[in-house]
Motif scaffolding. Structure first.
Motif, mmCIF file in Angstrom:
data_model
loop_
_atom_site.group_PDB
_atom_site.id
_atom_site.type_symbol
_atom_site.label_atom_id
_atom_site.label_comp_id
_atom_site.label_asym_id
_atom_site.label_seq_id
_atom_site.Cartn_x
_atom_site.Cartn_y
_atom_site.Cartn_z
ATOM 1 N N ASN A 125 0.814 -1.220 0.000
ATOM 2 C CA ASN A 125 0.000 0.000 0.000
ATOM 3 C C ASN A 125 0.848 1.270 0.000
ATOM 4 N N ARG A 151 -1.445 -1.373 -5.880
ATOM 5 C CA ARG A 151 -2.510 -1.398 -4.872
ATOM 6 C C ARG A 151 -2.268 -0.331 -3.810
ATOM 7 N N SER A 152 -1.327 0.548 -4.065
ATOM 8 C CA SER A 152 -0.951 1.559 -3.073
ATOM 9 C C SER A 152 -1.913 2.740 -3.116
ATOM 10 N N TYR A 153 -1.891 3.494 -2.027
ATOM 11 C CA TYR A 153 -2.643 4.737 -1.995
ATOM 12 C C TYR A 153 -2.060 5.674 -3.037
#
Length: 159
Positions: free
Chosen positions: A39, A63-65
């Motif tokens: 993330n 899938r990271s912010y």
């Protein structure tokens, strides 16, 4: 120990090691590689401490912010075992890998290729930080910062 406490101790060890090696990394030229973006927490921490370094992150998918996602030219998606091979010889100052699963049989497979990848991307005297032990003749174990239990996280310098 509960799984929550174990997770907290692992992340604390990761942060404490990364904070303790800032000066070691500053002495070495080259980019920073982050194997396992997740993330983006560790990427964000590395970016804060190495603002003038190119930081290249690797993961199966993004899938990271959004605020903790590298720009496209510094984000490599796909199987790290395969995509990382293109970066052998990049002469990184730091390579960090937090890709262990906690499943012995899966991690055993990862350990058949991860040590070679980590040693191969680092420059002379580059630093490797890993959640898994890295057995490789080019990687010399370094002492862990105080308070970190042996075997919780791993720190190496490339010959």
């Amino acid at each position: 120990m509960s799984r929550l406490d174990s997770f907290i101790r692992r992340l604390t060890a990761q942060r404490d090691i990364l904070n303790a090696i800032i000066d070691l990394v500053e002495e070495v030229k080259g980019p920073v590689l982050e194997f396992g973006l997740g993330n983006g927490r560790t990427y964000d921490h590395l970016r804060e401490h190495f603002p003038d370094r190119r930081i290249i992150a690797f993961d199966w998918e993004i899938r990271s912010y959004s605020a903790s996602t590298p720009p496209a030219e510094n984000m490599v998606t796909g199987n790290i075992r395969d995509t990382g091979q293109a970066f052998l010889g990049i002469n990184a100052a730091l390579a960090h890998a937090d890709i262990g699963t906690g499943h012995d049989e899966i991690d055993a497979v990862t350990l058949t290729w991860l040590p070679q990848l980590m040693a191969g991307v680092l420059t002379h005297h580059g630093i490797a930080v890993s959640g898994l032990p890295l057995e490789h003749p080019e990687l010399l174990p370094l002492p862990l910062p105080g308070g970190i239990k042996e075997g919780r996280y791993f720190l190496y310098r490339r010959k």
